[in-house]
Design a protein around this motif. Structure first.
Motif, PDB file in Angstrom:
ATOM      1  N   UNK A  56       0.765  -1.232   0.000  1.00 18.63           N
ATOM      2  CA  UNK A  56       0.000   0.000   0.000  1.00 18.63           C
ATOM      3  C   UNK A  56       0.796   1.281   0.000  1.00 18.63           C
ATOM      4  N   UNK A  57       2.095   1.214   0.196  1.00 26.26           N
ATOM      5  CA  UNK A  57       2.924   2.415   0.157  1.00 26.26           C
ATOM      6  C   UNK A  57       4.098   2.178  -0.780  1.00 26.26           C
ATOM      7  N   UNK A  58       4.807   3.233  -1.104  1.00 27.37           N
ATOM      8  CA  UNK A  58       5.904   3.150  -2.055  1.00 27.37           C
ATOM      9  C   UNK A  58       7.205   2.681  -1.432  1.00 27.37           C
ATOM     10  N   UNK A  59       8.245   2.673  -2.248  1.00 25.94           N
ATOM     11  CA  UNK A  59       9.566   2.217  -1.831  1.00 25.94           C
ATOM     12  C   UNK A  59      10.340   3.355  -1.183  1.00 25.94           C
ATOM     13  N   UNK A  60      10.953   3.070  -0.044  1.00 27.70           N
ATOM     14  CA  UNK A  60      11.743   4.066   0.644  1.00 27.70           C
ATOM     15  C   UNK A  60      13.149   4.134   0.055  1.00 27.70           C
ATOM     16  N   UNK A  61      13.791   5.259   0.237  1.00 27.69           N
ATOM     17  CA  UNK A  61      15.159   5.428  -0.248  1.00 27.69           C
ATOM     18  C   UNK A  61      15.642   6.834   0.048  1.00 27.69           C
ATOM     19  N   UNK A  62      16.727   7.202  -0.586  1.00 30.06           N
ATOM     20  CA  UNK A  62      17.267   8.540  -0.371  1.00 30.06           C
ATOM     21  C   UNK A  62      18.705   8.634  -0.814  1.00 30.06           C
ATOM     22  N   UNK A  63      19.265   9.811  -0.664  1.00 26.10           N
ATOM     23  CA  UNK A  63      20.634  10.063  -1.094  1.00 26.10           C
ATOM     24  C   UNK A  63      21.628   9.444  -0.111  1.00 26.10           C
ATOM     25  N   UNK A  64      22.796   9.134  -0.623  1.00 25.09           N
ATOM     26  CA  UNK A  64      23.888   8.655   0.230  1.00 25.09           C
ATOM     27  C   UNK A  64      24.771   9.849   0.558  1.00 25.09           C
ATOM     28  N   UNK A 199      47.431  -0.903  12.395  1.00 23.02           N
ATOM     29  CA  UNK A 199      46.821   0.337  11.929  1.00 23.02           C
ATOM     30  C   UNK A 199      45.400   0.088  11.449  1.00 23.02           C
ATOM     31  N   UNK A 200      44.614   1.148  11.520  1.00 24.02           N
ATOM     32  CA  UNK A 200      43.231   1.124  11.049  1.00 24.02           C
ATOM     33  C   UNK A 200      43.073   2.244  10.035  1.00 24.02           C
ATOM     34  N   UNK A 201      42.537   1.913   8.879  1.00 22.19           N
ATOM     35  CA  UNK A 201      42.226   2.922   7.871  1.00 22.19           C
ATOM     36  C   UNK A 201      40.714   3.087   7.789  1.00 22.19           C
ATOM     37  N   UNK A 202      40.267   4.285   8.085  1.00 20.38           N
ATOM     38  CA  UNK A 202      38.844   4.610   7.940  1.00 20.38           C
ATOM     39  C   UNK A 202      38.666   5.128   6.525  1.00 20.38           C
ATOM     40  N   UNK A 203      38.117   4.290   5.671  1.00 19.48           N
ATOM     41  CA  UNK A 203      37.966   4.666   4.268  1.00 19.48           C
ATOM     42  C   UNK A 203      36.787   5.610   4.062  1.00 19.48           C
ATOM     43  N   UNK A 204      35.678   5.318   4.758  1.00 14.20           N
ATOM     44  CA  UNK A 204      34.489   6.119   4.495  1.00 14.20           C
ATOM     45  C   UNK A 204      33.528   6.023   5.671  1.00 14.20           C
ATOM     46  N   UNK A 205      32.899   7.153   5.982  1.00 16.96           N
ATOM     47  CA  UNK A 205      31.788   7.211   6.932  1.00 16.96           C
ATOM     48  C   UNK A 205      30.637   7.899   6.201  1.00 16.96           C
ATOM     49  N   UNK A 206      29.489   7.266   6.198  1.00 14.35           N
ATOM     50  CA  UNK A 206      28.370   7.796   5.410  1.00 14.35           C
ATOM     51  C   UNK A 206      27.054   7.446   6.087  1.00 14.35           C
ATOM     52  N   UNK A 207      26.010   8.113   5.641  1.00 14.99           N
ATOM     53  CA  UNK A 207      24.638   7.755   6.005  1.00 14.99           C
ATOM     54  C   UNK A 207      23.864   7.580   4.709  1.00 14.99           C
ATOM     55  N   UNK A 208      23.331   6.392   4.517  1.00 13.41           N
ATOM     56  CA  UNK A 208      22.488   6.125   3.353  1.00 13.41           C
ATOM     57  C   UNK A 208      21.056   6.456   3.765  1.00 13.41           C
ATOM     58  N   UNK A 209      20.590   7.634   3.364  1.00 13.96           N
ATOM     59  CA  UNK A 209      19.271   8.075   3.820  1.00 13.96           C
ATOM     60  C   UNK A 209      18.184   7.117   3.325  1.00 13.96           C
ATOM     61  N   UNK A 210      17.213   6.906   4.202  1.00 17.38           N
ATOM     62  CA  UNK A 210      16.174   5.924   3.925  1.00 17.38           C
ATOM     63  C   UNK A 210      14.860   6.438   4.505  1.00 17.38           C
ATOM     64  N   UNK A 211      14.057   7.044   3.639  1.00 15.61           N
ATOM     65  CA  UNK A 211      12.771   7.571   4.068  1.00 15.61           C
ATOM     66  C   UNK A 211      11.842   7.622   2.864  1.00 15.61           C
ATOM     67  N   UNK A 212      10.593   8.016   3.118  1.00 12.42           N
ATOM     68  CA  UNK A 212       9.607   8.023   2.044  1.00 12.42           C
ATOM     69  C   UNK A 212       9.857   9.220   1.133  1.00 12.42           C
ATOM     70  N   UNK A 213       9.926   9.003  -0.172  1.00 12.00           N
ATOM     71  CA  UNK A 213      10.294  10.107  -1.070  1.00 12.00           C
ATOM     72  C   UNK A 213       9.122  11.047  -1.360  1.00 12.00           C
ATOM     73  N   UNK A 214       9.458  12.311  -1.549  1.00  7.68           N
ATOM     74  CA  UNK A 214       8.516  13.284  -2.108  1.00  7.68           C
ATOM     75  C   UNK A 214       8.738  13.302  -3.619  1.00  7.68           C
TER      76      UNK A 214
END
Length: 652
Positions: A56-64, A199-214
């Protein structure tokens, strides 16, 4: 807060590949119905769960959203750290040194005597799945802590209203790409790299947004950049609280409050061509207790546990049913929901006093976070209930249920008679409540507003009431529970729980301003009184939220979370009242166009309907409309005119 812990050594990174060998995994168990008469059957999609309904509702998603840099600091290793990742980080932050800004990716040489702390500020609130890509030896525990504001003191601990959302990831030594399962809202992220070797290499920190699109072509723009910014901020705030249900905030609770969601719904109806989540709001809310009253929050632990509720939240839900009926004209959906609405309205019947108003209501009659009074005979609860009765009657009449409509209108008429007791002729508005037959002096913006939107106040008083409740020289910001430090004031909360209401304003002269949520009712009242041209000025108060990179509206004036969609009324108001586009018939069989731009020279926009976008442009009093349905044009003079579908022009 619930936390997410993942030891990647226990999870082969290839488990999603088609040729992955899962022979050592515990086989799945086929579930069978276990009740009497089920005969231990498993008959998907029926037993053991029942029919599987359409989503009954659409697919969620968003920008990374990828963090380009981080502040890096070193901290002496703290012994005996607790297991909770948030507490571990806070303990280490207390002994951290001054930091430096570094670009990502970043390599850290581990030390047996010191931990490394990374702080990432995304510059705005983001909501979705946190992602962390690292190269590290196996068995390195990486702790994450999320904060909704960079202003919080992570060392002393965030303010009382802020969560300590966190997660922990233990590296496998290869293919270390953490993808959070939980949804989190945050602006700032802390990462703790513990003492060790290598050693630790932090290659990337991100948020993959996930919500109902307009989606679609809805828009608003004007000659006033501040109004344009408010329109967009309301959408962003609502978007960050639109998942598979409407939530109050993505950073603290993520609860589907039955009252809050009415504002989210209205923003979707004016700014999103996909109305499925707006419909889902009223569907999910239609989950009454045995006595007919709705839970304060649905599809969560509050509904599951039962208990007390916020009765007036269900009255906002009825307004949501009415909104949906007006916009999509879905007779089948309205027919399904009206019995639930009727039971809510009937729940109040035992509390109708001999004057037809509501007295001595039980449970949590919140109304607003502002310092309003709902005890004794309540003008606030009576007004919201009467609005619900009137809206229910309108829908029942539309469906041909004249008996139910007559019942509701009979109660409304009784309330109208008794409501006169709340009128304060000296101050020109309505007081909050009456105790022991005495009209108490407290007079709030909310009380004047509900008198208008309910129709209980005589129409000839409406404009005067608006004059009173929008008089900036008399308005004061007060809350029973909000603190000036940006969070809840625990002393106030304790006092309120003991029945102590500390009045620190002049109740005989000053008027308590509605908080952002109840302001939607206030603005509806301003427009109903024919004063919508005041709204561009009133909406500017919301600009107080848009500072230091925040592009969302906060919970309350001066305190609360920084992204609370119950505060998003400016987006709705700019379309309904400034641009002036609303349904003229259920389902937008025709459109009402009544622009009230005030001193703003030009406003324009596109508004979704079931038949396509209605486009309106107002420029120096000239109005151009392109509509897929007939138009009823209402200028300030009240001299209406009509036009068929297509292009039409009017003079404001």
């Amino acid at each position: 807060m619930p936390i997410e812990l993942l030891d990647a050594r226990e999870l082969d990174p290839g488990w999603r590949e088609p040729d992955f060998d899962d022979s050592a995994w515990v086989p799945a168990t086929v579930l069978k119905a276990g009740h009497n008469g089920a005969l231990a059957e498993s008959r998907p999609p029926v037993d053991p769960y029942g029919a599987m309904l359409p989503r009954g509702i659409g697919t969620l998603g968003g920008a990374r959203v990828v963090a380009p840099s981080a502040v890096v600091r070193s901290a002496p290793a703290v012994a005996d750290l607790p297991d909770h990742p948030a507490e571990r980080l806070i303990r280490q932050l207390r002994v951290g040194e001054a930091g430096r800004v570094a670009q990502l990716p970043l390599t850290v040489d581990l030390s047996p005597d010191a931990a490394t702390l990374l702080t990432v500020n995304f510059g705005r609130i983001v909501a979705g799945h946190v992602e962390l890509d690292v190269d590290a030896p196996p068995g390195v525990r990486l702790d994450l802590l999320y904060q909704e504001s960079a202003d919080y003191d992570a060392v002393a601990g965030p303010v009382a209203s802020a969560p300590r959302s966190s997660a922990s990831y233990v590296t496998r030594g290869f293919a270390d790409r953490y993808r959070a399962v939980d949804l989190n809202g945050l602006r700032q992220l802390f990462l703790l790299i513990p003492p060790g070797t290598g050693e630790v290499t932090v290659r990337e920190i991100a948020v993959n947004e996930y919500h109902y699109p307009f989606t679609g072509g809805a828009e608003f723009h004007s000659s006033d950049p501040e109004l344009d910014r408010l329109y967009r901020a309301g959408i962003r705030t609502t978007e960050l609280n639109s998942f598979d249900a409407f939530t109050d905030c993505p950073t603290r609770e993520q609860r589907a409050w039955v009252g809050d969601g009415v504002v989210h719904q209205m923003v979707h109806l004016v700014a999103n061509e996909d109305w499925r989540l707006a419909r889902n709001y009223v569907t999910l809310g239609a989950s009454p207790r045995a006595d007919g009253m709705l839970p304060m929050s649905v599809v969560g632990e509050i509904e599951y546990s039962g208990g007390y509720t916020i009765p007036d939240w269900a009255l906002h839900w009825i307004h949501g049913v009415w909104n949906q009926f007006r916009h999509d004209g879905d007779r089948a959906a309205t027919l399904r929901l009206l019995p639930v609405a009727e039971r809510v309205l009937r729940w109040y019947e035992p509390y109708i006093d001999d004057r037809g108003t509501l007295s001595d209501l039980p449970e949590w009659n919140l109304i607003d976070w502002a310092s309003v009074f709902s005890s004794g005979r309540s003008s606030l609860s009576t007004g919201l209930w009467a609005r619900g009765l009137a809206e229910y009657a309108e829908m029942a009449e539309w469906l041909g249920n004249t008996a139910s409509a007559a019942w509701a209108l009979g109660l409304w008429e009784r309330a109208r008679t008794g409501y006169e007791d709340f009128w304060d002729p000296d101050r020109g508005s309505y007081v909050d409540h009456i105790l022991d037959g005495v009209r108490m002096p407290a007079l709030s913006q909310a009380a004047g507003a509900v008198a208008i939107v309910s129709g209980l106040a005589p129409r000839e008083r409406w404009a005067g009431i608006v004059d009173v409740i929008t008089d900036a020289s008399r308005l004061v910001v007060r809350s029973w529970i909000g603190g000036e430090d940006g969070g809840y004031d625990m002393d106030k909360i304790v006092e309120q729980s003991q029945g102590i209401y500390r009045i620190d304003w002049d109740v005989d002269q000053e008027i308590v301003l509605a908080e952002p949520f109840f302001s939607y009712v206030v603005h509806d009242a301003v427009a109903a009184a024919g004063e919508a041209d005041r709204l561009p000025g009133l909406l500017r108060r919301w600009s107080v939220f848009l500072h230091d990179g925040f592009d969302t509206f906060g919970e309350c004036w001066g305190w609360g979370t920084p992204v609370h969609a119950w505060s998003a009324t400016p987006t709705k108001d700019l379309i309904w009242y400034v641009l002036g586009v609303t349904p003229d018939e259920p389902g937008y069989g025709a459109v009402r166009v009544a622009p009230r731009p005030g001193a703003v020279q030009r406003v324009a926009g596109a508004v979704p309907t079931p038949h396509g976008l209605v486009r309106v442009e107002v420029d120096n009093g000239q109005v151009r409309v392109d509509s897929p349905v007939p138009v009823r044009f209402v200028p300030p003079s009240g001299k209406e005119s009509t036009a068929p579908a297509g292009h039409s022009e009017f003079v404001l």
